[in-house]
Design an enzyme around this catalytic site. Structure first.
Site, PDB file in Angstrom:
ATOM      1  N   GLU A  46      -2.123 -11.166   2.126  1.00 19.94           N
ATOM      2  CA  GLU A  46      -2.553  -9.789   1.844  1.00 19.94           C
ATOM      3  C   GLU A  46      -2.795  -9.017   3.138  1.00 19.94           C
ATOM      4  O   GLU A  46      -2.335  -7.877   3.292  1.00 19.94           O
ATOM      5  CB  GLU A  46      -3.843  -9.786   1.008  1.00 19.94           C
ATOM      6  CG  GLU A  46      -3.739 -10.410  -0.379  1.00 19.94           C
ATOM      7  CD  GLU A  46      -2.754  -9.694  -1.293  1.00 19.94           C
ATOM      8  OE1 GLU A  46      -2.337  -8.568  -0.979  1.00 19.94           O
ATOM      9  OE2 GLU A  46      -2.398 -10.277  -2.326  1.00 19.94           O
ATOM     10  N   ASN A  50      -0.499  -5.974   4.630  1.00 20.34           N
ATOM     11  CA  ASN A  50      -1.083  -4.645   4.837  1.00 20.34           C
ATOM     12  C   ASN A  50      -0.787  -4.112   6.236  1.00 20.34           C
ATOM     13  O   ASN A  50      -0.499  -2.919   6.404  1.00 20.34           O
ATOM     14  CB  ASN A  50      -2.603  -4.686   4.612  1.00 20.34           C
ATOM     15  CG  ASN A  50      -2.964  -4.598   3.142  1.00 20.34           C
ATOM     16  OD1 ASN A  50      -2.109  -4.357   2.299  1.00 20.34           O
ATOM     17  ND2 ASN A  50      -4.226  -4.802   2.840  1.00 20.34           N
ATOM     18  N   ARG A 104       2.949  -0.726  -5.126  1.00 18.69           N
ATOM     19  CA  ARG A 104       1.741  -1.429  -4.684  1.00 18.69           C
ATOM     20  C   ARG A 104       0.687  -1.292  -5.780  1.00 18.69           C
ATOM     21  O   ARG A 104       0.634  -0.283  -6.473  1.00 18.69           O
ATOM     22  CB  ARG A 104       1.236  -0.852  -3.359  1.00 18.69           C
ATOM     23  CG  ARG A 104       2.354  -0.653  -2.333  1.00 18.69           C
ATOM     24  CD  ARG A 104       2.145  -1.449  -1.088  1.00 18.69           C
ATOM     25  NE  ARG A 104       1.982  -2.856  -1.291  1.00 18.69           N
ATOM     26  CZ  ARG A 104       2.980  -3.742  -1.231  1.00 18.69           C
ATOM     27  NH1 ARG A 104       4.205  -3.374  -1.030  1.00 18.69           N
ATOM     28  NH2 ARG A 104       2.724  -5.020  -1.376  1.00 18.69           N
TER      29      ARG A 104
HETATM   30  N1  LIG Z   1      -3.816  -2.648   8.089  1.00 24.17           N
HETATM   31  C1  LIG Z   1      -3.904  -1.456   7.484  1.00 24.17           C
HETATM   32  N2  LIG Z   1      -3.583  -0.312   8.141  1.00 24.17           N
HETATM   33  C2  LIG Z   1      -3.656   0.900   7.534  1.00 24.17           C
HETATM   34  N3  LIG Z   1      -4.049   1.066   6.253  1.00 24.17           N
HETATM   35  C3  LIG Z   1      -4.382  -0.025   5.545  1.00 24.17           C
HETATM   36  C4  LIG Z   1      -4.330  -1.335   6.123  1.00 24.17           C
HETATM   37  N4  LIG Z   1      -4.728  -2.224   5.164  1.00 24.17           N
HETATM   38  C5  LIG Z   1      -5.005  -1.503   4.070  1.00 24.17           C
HETATM   39  N5  LIG Z   1      -4.806  -0.173   4.275  1.00 24.17           N
HETATM   40  C6  LIG Z   1      -5.062   0.910   3.291  1.00 24.17           C
HETATM   41  O1  LIG Z   1      -5.883   0.409   2.259  1.00 24.17           O
HETATM   42  C7  LIG Z   1      -5.256   0.574   0.983  1.00 24.17           C
HETATM   43  C8  LIG Z   1      -5.647  -0.549   0.057  1.00 24.17           C
HETATM   44  O2  LIG Z   1      -5.104  -1.802   0.512  1.00 24.17           O
HETATM   45  P1  LIG Z   1      -4.841  -2.949  -0.566  1.00 24.17           P
HETATM   46  O3  LIG Z   1      -4.213  -4.097   0.116  1.00 24.17           O
HETATM   47  O4  LIG Z   1      -6.094  -3.202  -1.330  1.00 24.17           O
HETATM   48  O5  LIG Z   1      -3.819  -2.266  -1.581  1.00 24.17           O
HETATM   49  P2  LIG Z   1      -2.268  -1.940  -1.351  1.00 24.17           P
HETATM   50  O6  LIG Z   1      -1.762  -2.598  -0.126  1.00 24.17           O
HETATM   51  O7  LIG Z   1      -2.107  -0.459  -1.409  1.00 24.17           O
HETATM   52  O8  LIG Z   1      -1.590  -2.586  -2.635  1.00 24.17           O
HETATM   53  P3  LIG Z   1      -1.282  -4.154  -2.836  1.00 24.17           P
HETATM   54  O9  LIG Z   1      -1.938  -4.922  -1.747  1.00 24.17           O
HETATM   55  O10 LIG Z   1      -1.874  -4.475  -4.190  1.00 24.17           O
HETATM   56  O11 LIG Z   1       0.182  -4.282  -2.836  1.00 24.17           O
HETATM   57  C9  LIG Z   1      -3.780   0.674   1.291  1.00 24.17           C
HETATM   58  O12 LIG Z   1      -3.080   1.374   0.293  1.00 24.17           O
HETATM   59  C10 LIG Z   1      -3.799   1.436   2.626  1.00 24.17           C
HETATM   60  O13 LIG Z   1      -3.963   2.807   2.414  1.00 24.17           O
HETATM   61 MG   LIG Z   2      -2.072  -4.623   0.250  1.00 20.52          MG
END
Ligand SMILES: Nc1ncnc2c1ncn2[C@@H]1O[C@H](COP(=O)(O)OP(=O)(O)OP(=O)(O)O)[C@@H](O)[C@H]1O
Ligand SMILES: [Mg+2]
Lengths: 139, 102
Positions: A46, A50, A104
């Site tokens: 995860e 990200n 996502r």
């Molecule tokens: N390393 C990062 N850099 C920039 N933004 C981030 C980062 N990690 C998370 N985010 C932000 O936080 C939000 C939530 O992250 P999360 O992993 O919970 O969900 P997601 O990546 O959108 O979906 P999923 O992981 O279920 O595919 C992301 O949509 C993004 O906007």
């Molecule tokens: Mg994610």
């Protein structure tokens, strides 16, 4: 016991499985259960995903992974120098996502939180994001 | 990641093997979508017997296909789910809207 490892990979999606496997191989010294191993792999996946998807928005960049073992605790830090997060507490809400176009689900942080014992997210817009997770092995 | 597709009437059975993550998700999505559109698919069965890993990218893939199948008035079923995948399906809430079995 005290041990550590550091890893650096370019932000390419093919490295997601490699980092999971590398962290899993390092974790074996803790004598963990299959379930604990699976939890760790999922949480790492995860955070690394990200960094690649959001941090660098599929552009070039570096993801740094540090793992430490201190007694029966595994600490994993995953860092990127990407776009960063404006509002961390909003980003961590279940179902919150900034990128629905790639299908996502907004569950990444929730998975990290559920599968690990501790989750700390530090981020600054324009500078990057550091995710630190801890898991105590053997309950 | 390997995907094997078989159509039985209006039901598509997709047998997945390997790891489902952000790297492999587009391949799975495209393969299923192509088949769903070529044939007149109403129901989708996802056979998870050989799925060794899944993260939230997999939740996105399943949720996306669920929306499409729901629009066609059909059902999505996930069968032969292993413990390591069961946990993430549980957290995602998908287990409450889909037909999941072990
Ligand atoms: N390393 C990062 N850099 C920039 N933004 C981030 C980062 N990690 C998370 N985010 C932000 O936080 C939000 C939530 O992250 P999360 O992993 O919970 O969900 P997601 O990546 O959108 O979906 P999923 O992981 O279920 O595919 C992301 O949509 C993004 O906007
Ligand atoms: Mg994610």
């Amino acid at each position: 016991m005290e041990n550590y490892m550091k890893l650096e990979v370019p932000a390419k999606s093919c490295n997601e499985s490699f980092v999971r496997a590398a962290v899993a191989a390092f974790s074996v010294q803790l004598d963990l259960s299959i379930e604990e191993m699976c939890d760790i792999k999922t949480a790492v996946s995860e955070a690394v995903t990200n960094s690649i998807v959001h941090g660098y928005a599929n552009m070039k960049g570096i993801v740094k992974i540090t793992c430490k073992v201190i007694d029966s605790v595994l600490e994993i830090e995953i860092a990127d120098y990407g776009v960063g997060i404006e509002d961390v507490s909003q980003a961590m809400q279940p179902l919150f996502t900034s990128g629905p176009e790639g299908e996502r689900s907004g569950m990444g942080f929730t998975v990290m939180q559920t599968f690990m014992d501790e989750l700390l997210v530090k981020s600054k817009p324009g500078e990057g994001t550091v995710v630190t997770m801890k898991k105590r092995i053997g309950g | 990641m390997d995907i094997n597709l078989e159509t039985i009437g209006t039901t598509l059975v997709a047998k997945l093997s390997g790891e489902i993550d952000h790297h492999t998700a587009p391949h799975i999505r495209d393969a299923i979508d192509r088949e769903m559109n070529i044939r007149n698919i109403v129901n989708l069965v996802l056979d998870f017997d050989n799925v060794t890993f899944m993260d939230s990218s997999g939740i996105g893939v399943i949720a996306g296909r669920y929306k499409e199948i729901q629009a066609r008035g059909g059902k999505v079923m996930i069968i032969r789910v292993k413990p390591q995948v069961d946990k993430i399906l549980e957290i995602s809430g998908l287990k409450t809207i889909l037909d999941c079995s072990h």
